[in-house]
Design a protein around this motif. Sequence first.
Motif, PDB file in Angstrom:
ATOM      1  N   SER A  62       0.596  -1.226   0.415  1.00 10.54           N
ATOM      2  CA  SER A  62      -0.182  -0.417  -0.309  1.00 10.54           C
ATOM      3  C   SER A  62       1.347   1.691  -0.006  1.00 10.54           C
ATOM      4  O   SER A  62       0.497   2.608   0.339  1.00 10.54           O
ATOM      5  CB  SER A  62      -0.955   0.247   0.781  1.00 10.54           C
ATOM      6  OG  SER A  62      -0.267   0.286   2.130  1.00 10.54           O
ATOM      7  N   ARG A  63       2.008   1.002  -0.203  1.00  9.77           N
ATOM      8  CA  ARG A  63       3.060   2.076   0.144  1.00  9.77           C
ATOM      9  C   ARG A  63       2.800   3.463   1.264  1.00  9.77           C
ATOM     10  O   ARG A  63       3.419   4.533   1.270  1.00  9.77           O
ATOM     11  CB  ARG A  63       3.469   3.057  -1.153  1.00  9.77           C
ATOM     12  CG  ARG A  63       3.362   1.744  -2.255  1.00  9.77           C
ATOM     13  CD  ARG A  63       5.505   1.147  -1.957  1.00  9.77           C
ATOM     14  NE  ARG A  63       5.774   1.894  -1.751  1.00  9.77           N
ATOM     15  CZ  ARG A  63       6.755   1.151  -0.878  1.00  9.77           C
ATOM     16  NH1 ARG A  63       7.124   0.362  -0.419  1.00  9.77           N
ATOM     17  NH2 ARG A  63       8.003   2.381  -1.187  1.00  9.77           N
ATOM     18  N   LYS A  64       1.670   2.936   2.011  1.00 11.31           N
ATOM     19  CA  LYS A  64       1.364   4.199   3.078  1.00 11.31           C
ATOM     20  C   LYS A  64       2.710   4.076   4.681  1.00 11.31           C
ATOM     21  O   LYS A  64       4.046   2.820   4.473  1.00 11.31           O
ATOM     22  CB  LYS A  64       0.266   3.502   3.683  1.00 11.31           C
ATOM     23  CG  LYS A  64      -1.047   3.465   2.914  1.00 11.31           C
ATOM     24  CD  LYS A  64      -1.977   2.568   4.448  1.00 11.31           C
ATOM     25  CE  LYS A  64      -3.606   2.898   3.578  1.00 11.31           C
ATOM     26  NZ  LYS A  64      -4.031   4.358   3.431  1.00 11.31           N
ATOM     27  N   ILE A  65       3.031   5.370   5.058  1.00  8.65           N
ATOM     28  CA  ILE A  65       3.760   5.490   6.339  1.00  8.65           C
ATOM     29  C   ILE A  65       3.678   4.666   7.009  1.00  8.65           C
ATOM     30  O   ILE A  65       2.953   4.616   7.304  1.00  8.65           O
ATOM     31  CB  ILE A  65       4.090   7.121   6.140  1.00  8.65           C
ATOM     32  CG1 ILE A  65       4.715   7.291   4.963  1.00  8.65           C
ATOM     33  CG2 ILE A  65       5.323   7.241   7.251  1.00  8.65           C
ATOM     34  CD1 ILE A  65       5.892   7.205   4.785  1.00  8.65           C
ATOM     35  N   SER A  66       4.511   3.701   8.037  1.00  7.76           N
ATOM     36  CA  SER A  66       4.567   3.684   9.251  1.00  7.76           C
ATOM     37  C   SER A  66       5.793   3.919  10.192  1.00  7.76           C
ATOM     38  O   SER A  66       7.253   3.611   9.826  1.00  7.76           O
ATOM     39  CB  SER A  66       4.788   1.660   9.729  1.00  7.76           C
ATOM     40  OG  SER A  66       4.811   1.751   9.951  1.00  7.76           O
ATOM     41  N   TYR A  67       5.763   4.494  10.838  1.00 12.93           N
ATOM     42  CA  TYR A  67       6.257   5.047  12.366  1.00 12.93           C
ATOM     43  C   TYR A  67       7.104   3.837  12.682  1.00 12.93           C
ATOM     44  O   TYR A  67       6.657   3.500  13.980  1.00 12.93           O
ATOM     45  CB  TYR A  67       5.359   5.634  13.169  1.00 12.93           C
ATOM     46  CG  TYR A  67       5.755   7.092  11.775  1.00 12.93           C
ATOM     47  CD1 TYR A  67       6.745   8.358  11.442  1.00 12.93           C
ATOM     48  CD2 TYR A  67       4.219   7.047  11.821  1.00 12.93           C
ATOM     49  CE1 TYR A  67       6.267   9.106  10.554  1.00 12.93           C
ATOM     50  CE2 TYR A  67       3.759   8.966  10.648  1.00 12.93           C
ATOM     51  CZ  TYR A  67       5.139   9.403  11.087  1.00 12.93           C
ATOM     52  OH  TYR A  67       4.751  10.205  10.131  1.00 12.93           O
ATOM     53  N   GLU A  68       8.433   4.100  12.813  1.00 13.88           N
ATOM     54  CA  GLU A  68       9.220   2.294  13.312  1.00 13.88           C
ATOM     55  C   GLU A  68      10.281   2.738  14.022  1.00 13.88           C
ATOM     56  O   GLU A  68      11.387   3.882  14.310  1.00 13.88           O
ATOM     57  CB  GLU A  68       9.579   1.410  11.759  1.00 13.88           C
ATOM     58  CG  GLU A  68       8.899   0.855  10.723  1.00 13.88           C
ATOM     59  CD  GLU A  68       7.522   0.247  10.911  1.00 13.88           C
ATOM     60  OE1 GLU A  68       7.645  -0.699  12.631  1.00 13.88           O
ATOM     61  OE2 GLU A  68       6.667   0.645  11.193  1.00 13.88           O
ATOM     62  N   TYR A  74       6.728  -4.371  10.944  1.00 16.59           N
ATOM     63  CA  TYR A  74       5.587  -2.907  10.357  1.00 16.59           C
ATOM     64  C   TYR A  74       4.971  -2.714  11.409  1.00 16.59           C
ATOM     65  O   TYR A  74       3.795  -3.990  11.692  1.00 16.59           O
ATOM     66  CB  TYR A  74       5.443  -2.897   9.012  1.00 16.59           C
ATOM     67  CG  TYR A  74       6.317  -3.109   8.043  1.00 16.59           C
ATOM     68  CD1 TYR A  74       6.557  -1.833   7.157  1.00 16.59           C
ATOM     69  CD2 TYR A  74       5.982  -4.220   7.420  1.00 16.59           C
ATOM     70  CE1 TYR A  74       8.200  -1.694   6.816  1.00 16.59           C
ATOM     71  CE2 TYR A  74       7.747  -3.998   6.645  1.00 16.59           C
ATOM     72  CZ  TYR A  74       8.446  -3.305   5.934  1.00 16.59           C
ATOM     73  OH  TYR A  74       9.403  -2.925   5.199  1.00 16.59           O
ATOM     74  N   GLU A  75       4.574  -1.806  12.399  1.00 15.65           N
ATOM     75  CA  GLU A  75       3.259  -1.244  12.643  1.00 15.65           C
ATOM     76  C   GLU A  75       1.952  -0.843  12.045  1.00 15.65           C
ATOM     77  O   GLU A  75       1.729  -1.484  12.593  1.00 15.65           O
ATOM     78  CB  GLU A  75       4.006  -0.135  13.414  1.00 15.65           C
ATOM     79  CG  GLU A  75       4.639   0.281  14.484  1.00 15.65           C
ATOM     80  CD  GLU A  75       4.659  -0.509  15.736  1.00 15.65           C
ATOM     81  OE1 GLU A  75       3.979  -0.141  16.744  1.00 15.65           O
ATOM     82  OE2 GLU A  75       5.690  -1.707  15.901  1.00 15.65           O
ATOM     83  N   LEU A  76       1.897  -0.513  11.017  1.00 12.72           N
ATOM     84  CA  LEU A  76       0.884  -0.171  10.226  1.00 12.72           C
ATOM     85  C   LEU A  76       1.329  -1.450   9.083  1.00 12.72           C
ATOM     86  O   LEU A  76       1.945  -1.093   7.775  1.00 12.72           O
ATOM     87  CB  LEU A  76       0.846   1.661   9.102  1.00 12.72           C
ATOM     88  CG  LEU A  76      -0.486   1.469   8.232  1.00 12.72           C
ATOM     89  CD1 LEU A  76      -1.642   1.239   9.076  1.00 12.72           C
ATOM     90  CD2 LEU A  76       0.343   3.144   8.152  1.00 12.72           C
ATOM     91  N   LEU A  77       0.219  -2.452   9.056  1.00 12.97           N
ATOM     92  CA  LEU A  77      -0.309  -3.421   7.815  1.00 12.97           C
ATOM     93  C   LEU A  77      -1.545  -3.645   7.232  1.00 12.97           C
ATOM     94  O   LEU A  77      -3.025  -3.839   8.355  1.00 12.97           O
ATOM     95  CB  LEU A  77      -0.244  -4.530   8.269  1.00 12.97           C
ATOM     96  CG  LEU A  77       2.118  -5.293   8.400  1.00 12.97           C
ATOM     97  CD1 LEU A  77       2.255  -6.117   9.244  1.00 12.97           C
ATOM     98  CD2 LEU A  77       2.123  -4.433   7.194  1.00 12.97           C
ATOM     99  N   LYS A  78      -1.418  -2.951   6.480  1.00 12.56           N
ATOM    100  CA  LYS A  78      -3.031  -3.210   5.181  1.00 12.56           C
ATOM    101  C   LYS A  78      -2.846  -4.159   5.245  1.00 12.56           C
ATOM    102  O   LYS A  78      -1.992  -5.606   5.205  1.00 12.56           O
ATOM    103  CB  LYS A  78      -3.890  -2.389   4.215  1.00 12.56           C
ATOM    104  CG  LYS A  78      -3.147  -0.901   4.657  1.00 12.56           C
ATOM    105  CD  LYS A  78      -4.627  -0.241   5.282  1.00 12.56           C
ATOM    106  CE  LYS A  78      -5.823  -0.180   4.822  1.00 12.56           C
ATOM    107  NZ  LYS A  78      -7.456   0.010   6.241  1.00 12.56           N
TER     108      LYS A  78
END
Length: 299
Positions: A112-118, A214-218
Amino acid sequence: MEAPEVKIRLDKVGILNVYVPASLIKIGDEELPVIPKVEAYIDLPEAYRGIHVSRTCESIMEAFNGSLKEGRRIEDLCEKIALNLLKKHEYSSRSDVKIKGSIVIPMRVPISRKISYEKFELIGRCVAERSSKGILTKKFVGIKLPGIVTCPSAQAVIFERLSKEGKIRMRGFPKPTHMQRGYITMIIEAPNGSSIDPVKLVRIARRSLSSPTYELLKKEDEAEVIIKALNKPRFAEDVVRFIARDLITQFKDFPDETMVYIEFRSLESIHSYDLMAKHLTTFGKIRMELKSTNDRQSH
């Protein structure tokens, strides 16, 4: 200072879990806020019963004056504290300081190429020692971060069994195995005049794994992470070895005596214990071992 009843020199006496206000720390070309946690030690001669604890605390507090406004490298802050300690504790010959703090950086997830803050843990260390040439210091930079590994051994056994049972019909289908989250720690000496960008260490660490976390995953990102991990099985031992190889490639100008510590702790999913692989070595030893391996393969 009162003399002890038992006169034995102690290697390290100090304080730990000391927090100071959020400070600006240089990460590459950026300055990011970090809440530092400090531990600081000195050696104690046999003639002294105890250290001056307030002097140790002062050494820490004084080093952070101004760091709220002006960014400094974490290893340089460690060095400043280490030198302060030897200045205030004139009876000590060695000081050892470590600072840790969490850093959050943006990364894009795979599909999805969304930004995730790691988040990763930044580590700095300095050892200072009196010598005939004055006070000599060694500075170190390190990181700690999570990642995923998948088991190659179980994968091979499961694939062989399912193949015999006729249950695998699609070529290229991801081979099942158990996976677990683990934690990489690496700490590298910064040779005199050299600086180490911790983000480069993060990239090396994440490449060494079956997959980064990753913190954010669709949903489509989750699927990609799992498939990637299954297609890139790694033992804990593999992770440590790939990091060692990539470090000497990334920092090829560092001298042979540069020290490095690499550790991977796997939180095993199908066992109640953890698995650990660790390696304390130098750049020169890594180069020699890889050269020896390449020489044997070329014959």
